[in-house]
Design an enzyme around this catalytic site. Structure first.
Site, short mmCIF file in Angstrom:
data_model
loop_
_atom_site.label_atom_id
_atom_site.label_comp_id
_atom_site.label_asym_id
_atom_site.label_seq_id
_atom_site.Cartn_x
_atom_site.Cartn_y
_atom_site.Cartn_z
CE1 TYR A 132 1.65 7.20 -6.55
CE2 TYR A 132 -0.28 8.18 -7.57
CZ TYR A 132 0.28 7.38 -6.60
OH TYR A 132 -0.53 6.76 -5.68
CG ASN A 181 -1.57 1.33 1.48
OD1 ASN A 181 -2.42 1.76 0.70
ND2 ASN A 181 -1.16 2.01 2.54
CB SER A 204 -3.06 5.28 -8.63
OG SER A 204 -3.67 6.55 -8.75
#
Length: 239
Positions: free
Chosen positions: A139, A75, A127
């Site tokens: 990211y 996570n 994500s």
């Protein structure tokens, strides 16, 4: 119910903390990894700096020797924003180190135990940004890499009793999200305009999805990325 032992990275805040609470409430043993301290953590919280791949690798091996893990939730996350033309490669390296290296290290550390048991659960938190969100090149690339690892590992482990899946949240009310997206900011308005439900997710909602994928009932699901995003991925091609 069988009592399991789960390793959770980024466990002291946001989604990780909500998941730790949920699993502990269900009677499971939770071993969390975080840089900070949390006296009220519902399990064992171990301080490991996942930015340091060498030190964290050894620390995770040590944990795997101390606990008989049944699964891991990767996570932990690191997001830094840059427009194209201003991408800082040092930041990109940092994002890959935290998001990708740590996932590889945790899985490799506990894999011998899972193989020996013939049962295991690996859940990677990725994500919605992998479908294309401005300013998040590094990211998104790191999380897309983790989505790819999810599919590859699922194929490699499909006959072992170990499942590998990903949960891809949309915008969630967490500290990390707020660092880049202040309340009532233009960035928040932009995000919410892309979410059909027009609201942020709650950490507990993401935790519920992860907990299901950790369960015995999810034993025939592997290699999947589950978007928990208020509909934000509808009509998008996911990586």
């Amino acid at each position: 119910m069988v009592r399991r032992t789960f390793l959770i990275t980024g466990a002291s805040k946001g989604i990780g903390r909500a998941l730790s609470n949920r699993l502990a409430d269900a009677g499971h043993e939770v071993v969390g990894v975080a840089r900070g301290k949390d006296p009220g953590f519902p399990g064992t919280l171990v301080s490991i700096d996942l930015h340091d791949s060498k030190a964290s690798g050894q620390a995770l091996v040590d944990l795997a020797q101390r606990y008989s893990f049944d699964g891991v939730v990767n996570n932990v996350g690191l997001a830094r924003l840059h427009p194209l033309g201003e991408i800082d490669l040092t930041d990109v390296d940092d994002m890959f180190r935290v998001n990708v290296h740590s996932a590889v290290q945790t899985v490799q550390a506990i894999l011998p135990t899972l193989r020996a048991k013939g049962w295991g659960r690996i859940v990677n938190v990725t994500s919605l940004v992998t479908t294309g969100i401005p300013l998040r090149s590094g990211y998104a690339a790191a999380k897309a890499a983790v989505n790819s690892l999810t599919r590859t590992w699922a194929m490699e482990l499909a006959e072992t009793g170990i499942t590998v899946n990903a949960v891809a949240p949309g915008p969630v009310e967490t500290e990390m999200f707020r660092q880049n997206t202040p309340v009532a900011s233009e960035a928040e308005s932009h995000f919410l305009s892309k979410i059909p439900m027009r609201r942020l997710g709650k950490p507990e909602e993401i935790a519920a999805a992860i907990a299901f994928l950790l369960s015995d009932e999810a034993g025939f699901i592997t290699g999947q990325t589950l978007f928990v995003d208020g509909g934000g991925s509808i009509g998008r091609t996911a990586l």
